[in-house]
Design a protein around this motif. Structure first.
Motif, mmCIF file in Angstrom:
data_model
loop_
_atom_site.group_PDB
_atom_site.id
_atom_site.type_symbol
_atom_site.label_atom_id
_atom_site.label_comp_id
_atom_site.label_asym_id
_atom_site.label_seq_id
_atom_site.Cartn_x
_atom_site.Cartn_y
_atom_site.Cartn_z
ATOM 1 N N LEU A 43 -10.023 -21.483 -14.884
ATOM 2 C CA LEU A 43 -11.165 -20.977 -14.031
ATOM 3 C C LEU A 43 -12.106 -20.045 -14.578
ATOM 4 C CD1 LEU A 43 -8.805 -20.437 -10.792
ATOM 5 C CD2 LEU A 43 -10.636 -22.288 -10.923
ATOM 6 N N THR A 44 -11.722 -19.284 -15.432
ATOM 7 C CA THR A 44 -12.255 -18.352 -15.975
ATOM 8 C C THR A 44 -13.463 -19.030 -16.999
ATOM 9 O OG1 THR A 44 -10.925 -16.747 -15.559
ATOM 10 C CG2 THR A 44 -12.477 -15.958 -17.220
ATOM 11 N N ALA A 45 -12.758 -19.660 -17.716
ATOM 12 C CA ALA A 45 -13.391 -20.572 -18.803
ATOM 13 C C ALA A 45 -14.651 -21.306 -18.199
ATOM 14 C CB ALA A 45 -12.898 -21.152 -19.865
ATOM 15 N N ASP A 46 -14.414 -21.916 -17.284
ATOM 16 C CA ASP A 46 -15.618 -22.562 -16.442
ATOM 17 C C ASP A 46 -16.697 -21.869 -16.242
ATOM 18 O OD1 ASP A 46 -14.351 -25.097 -16.936
ATOM 19 O OD2 ASP A 46 -13.505 -25.040 -14.937
ATOM 20 N N ARG A 47 -16.279 -20.703 -15.610
ATOM 21 C CA ARG A 47 -17.428 -19.735 -14.926
ATOM 22 C C ARG A 47 -18.284 -19.083 -16.236
ATOM 23 N NH1 ARG A 47 -18.483 -18.509 -9.667
ATOM 24 N NH2 ARG A 47 -17.029 -19.677 -8.337
ATOM 25 N N LEU A 48 -17.399 -18.644 -17.189
ATOM 26 C CA LEU A 48 -18.090 -18.072 -18.593
ATOM 27 C C LEU A 48 -19.170 -19.263 -19.013
ATOM 28 C CD1 LEU A 48 -15.548 -15.600 -19.889
ATOM 29 C CD2 LEU A 48 -17.552 -14.978 -18.890
ATOM 30 N N ALA A 49 -18.530 -20.451 -19.142
ATOM 31 C CA ALA A 49 -19.399 -21.613 -19.935
ATOM 32 C C ALA A 49 -20.468 -21.824 -19.144
ATOM 33 C CB ALA A 49 -18.429 -22.804 -19.979
ATOM 34 N N SER A 50 -20.685 -21.652 -17.861
ATOM 35 C CA SER A 50 -21.606 -21.992 -17.209
ATOM 36 C C SER A 50 -22.637 -20.739 -17.188
ATOM 37 C CB SER A 50 -21.440 -22.275 -15.650
ATOM 38 O OG SER A 50 -21.215 -20.978 -14.845
ATOM 39 N N GLY A 51 -22.411 -19.697 -17.791
ATOM 40 C CA GLY A 51 -23.628 -18.639 -18.199
ATOM 41 C C GLY A 51 -23.481 -17.510 -17.306
ATOM 42 N N GLU A 52 -22.055 -17.319 -16.315
ATOM 43 C CA GLU A 52 -21.994 -16.041 -15.652
ATOM 44 C C GLU A 52 -21.730 -14.976 -16.772
ATOM 45 O OE1 GLU A 52 -19.773 -16.191 -11.952
ATOM 46 O OE2 GLU A 52 -20.183 -18.387 -12.058
ATOM 47 N N PRO A 53 -22.196 -13.723 -16.269
ATOM 48 C CA PRO A 53 -21.768 -12.589 -17.168
ATOM 49 C C PRO A 53 -20.513 -12.044 -16.857
ATOM 50 C CG PRO A 53 -23.670 -12.137 -15.652
ATOM 51 C CD PRO A 53 -23.033 -13.652 -15.508
ATOM 52 N N HIS A 54 -19.788 -11.404 -17.978
ATOM 53 C CA HIS A 54 -18.318 -10.899 -17.610
ATOM 54 C C HIS A 54 -18.130 -10.422 -16.038
ATOM 55 C CE1 HIS A 54 -15.104 -8.511 -19.714
ATOM 56 N NE2 HIS A 54 -15.162 -8.001 -18.557
ATOM 57 N N MET A 55 -18.942 -9.276 -15.810
ATOM 58 C CA MET A 55 -18.671 -8.514 -14.581
ATOM 59 C C MET A 55 -18.787 -9.261 -13.156
ATOM 60 S SD MET A 55 -17.059 -5.988 -15.287
ATOM 61 C CE MET A 55 -16.916 -5.472 -13.694
ATOM 62 N N GLN A 56 -19.429 -10.327 -13.471
ATOM 63 C CA GLN A 56 -19.738 -11.297 -12.142
ATOM 64 C C GLN A 56 -18.533 -12.316 -12.030
ATOM 65 O OE1 GLN A 56 -23.581 -13.216 -12.095
ATOM 66 N NE2 GLN A 56 -22.801 -15.133 -10.723
ATOM 67 N N VAL A 57 -17.945 -12.700 -13.198
ATOM 68 C CA VAL A 57 -16.771 -13.232 -13.059
ATOM 69 C C VAL A 57 -15.557 -12.510 -12.595
ATOM 70 C CG1 VAL A 57 -15.127 -14.859 -14.324
ATOM 71 C CG2 VAL A 57 -17.632 -14.949 -14.960
ATOM 72 N N VAL A 58 -15.518 -11.206 -13.361
ATOM 73 C CA VAL A 58 -14.536 -10.221 -12.649
ATOM 74 C C VAL A 58 -14.729 -9.961 -11.244
ATOM 75 C CG1 VAL A 58 -13.674 -7.741 -12.646
ATOM 76 C CG2 VAL A 58 -14.102 -9.033 -14.882
ATOM 77 N N THR A 59 -15.672 -9.788 -10.776
ATOM 78 C CA THR A 59 -16.003 -9.856 -9.114
ATOM 79 C C THR A 59 -15.675 -11.101 -8.430
ATOM 80 O OG1 THR A 59 -17.529 -8.156 -9.698
ATOM 81 C CG2 THR A 59 -17.656 -9.124 -7.541
ATOM 82 N N TRP A 60 -15.884 -12.287 -9.184
ATOM 83 C CA TRP A 60 -15.668 -13.393 -8.362
ATOM 84 C C TRP A 60 -13.856 -13.382 -8.375
ATOM 85 C CZ3 TRP A 60 -13.075 -17.699 -10.823
ATOM 86 C CH2 TRP A 60 -12.881 -18.874 -10.267
ATOM 87 N N LEU A 61 -13.353 -13.077 -9.500
ATOM 88 C CA LEU A 61 -11.825 -13.357 -9.475
ATOM 89 C C LEU A 61 -11.215 -12.237 -8.400
ATOM 90 C CD1 LEU A 61 -11.018 -13.600 -13.313
ATOM 91 C CD2 LEU A 61 -10.454 -15.162 -11.629
ATOM 92 N N LYS A 62 -11.842 -11.000 -8.245
ATOM 93 C CA LYS A 62 -11.286 -10.042 -7.337
ATOM 94 C C LYS A 62 -11.685 -10.508 -5.782
ATOM 95 C CE LYS A 62 -12.623 -5.881 -8.466
ATOM 96 N NZ LYS A 62 -13.352 -4.845 -8.823
ATOM 97 N N THR A 63 -12.764 -11.116 -5.622
ATOM 98 C CA THR A 63 -13.194 -11.501 -4.171
ATOM 99 C C THR A 63 -12.786 -12.544 -3.834
ATOM 100 O OG1 THR A 63 -15.335 -12.127 -4.837
ATOM 101 C CG2 THR A 63 -15.268 -9.826 -4.208
ATOM 102 N N GLU A 64 -12.942 -13.824 -4.616
ATOM 103 C CA GLU A 64 -12.348 -15.100 -4.085
ATOM 104 C C GLU A 64 -11.017 -15.017 -4.358
ATOM 105 O OE1 GLU A 64 -14.191 -17.535 -2.795
ATOM 106 O OE2 GLU A 64 -15.767 -15.699 -2.513
ATOM 107 N N HIS A 65 -10.294 -14.386 -5.255
ATOM 108 C CA HIS A 65 -8.501 -14.827 -5.500
ATOM 109 C C HIS A 65 -8.009 -13.706 -5.245
ATOM 110 C CE1 HIS A 65 -9.709 -18.848 -7.021
ATOM 111 N NE2 HIS A 65 -10.862 -18.187 -7.529
ATOM 112 N N GLY A 66 -8.574 -12.522 -5.354
ATOM 113 C CA GLY A 66 -7.619 -11.245 -4.664
ATOM 114 C C GLY A 66 -7.074 -10.733 -5.754
ATOM 115 N N LEU A 67 -7.807 -10.975 -7.179
ATOM 116 C CA LEU A 67 -6.754 -10.234 -8.315
ATOM 117 C C LEU A 67 -7.318 -8.637 -8.077
ATOM 118 C CD1 LEU A 67 -6.615 -13.382 -9.013
ATOM 119 C CD2 LEU A 67 -7.015 -12.425 -11.499
ATOM 120 N N GLY A 68 -6.692 -7.819 -8.682
ATOM 121 C CA GLY A 68 -6.947 -6.644 -8.868
ATOM 122 C C GLY A 68 -8.217 -6.374 -10.132
#
Length: 86
Positions: A43-68
């Motif tokens: 999931l993360t590799a797909d997001r990063l490969a699409s050009g999303e910045p590091h912290m945007q992917v971190v925020t997505w994992l937190k808000t959409e998937h509930g990760l700390g």
């Protein structure tokens, strides 16, 4: 997911020691969130490969998937490092 941006989960250290760096979080991530680490890496590799910045992917994992924050950041940092090395 293309093979070009696939990051494989690390194998456990052959000497029986504990993983170091971001991978040290992976057993806890699997236990806490109930999914294999490979799913989170894909999931993360797909997001990063699409050009999303590091912290945007971190925020997505937190808000959409509930990760700390620490777990999300460890996954993104691991994937970014592996993609940069390939």
């Amino acid at each position: 997911m293309t093979d070009d941006n696939r990051v494989l989960a690390p194998a456990p250290p052959a000497d029986g020691s504990k993983p170091k760096g971001p991978a040290s979080y992976f057993p806890s991530i699997e236990k806490t969130y109930g999914k294999p680490i490979q799913e989170w890496l894909d999931l993360t590799a797909d997001r990063l490969a699409s050009g999303e910045p590091h912290m945007q992917v971190v925020t997505w994992l937190k808000t959409e998937h509930g990760l700390g924050h620490g777990h999300a950041n460890a996954i993104v940092a691991y994937v970014k490092a592996k993609l940069a090395a390939s």
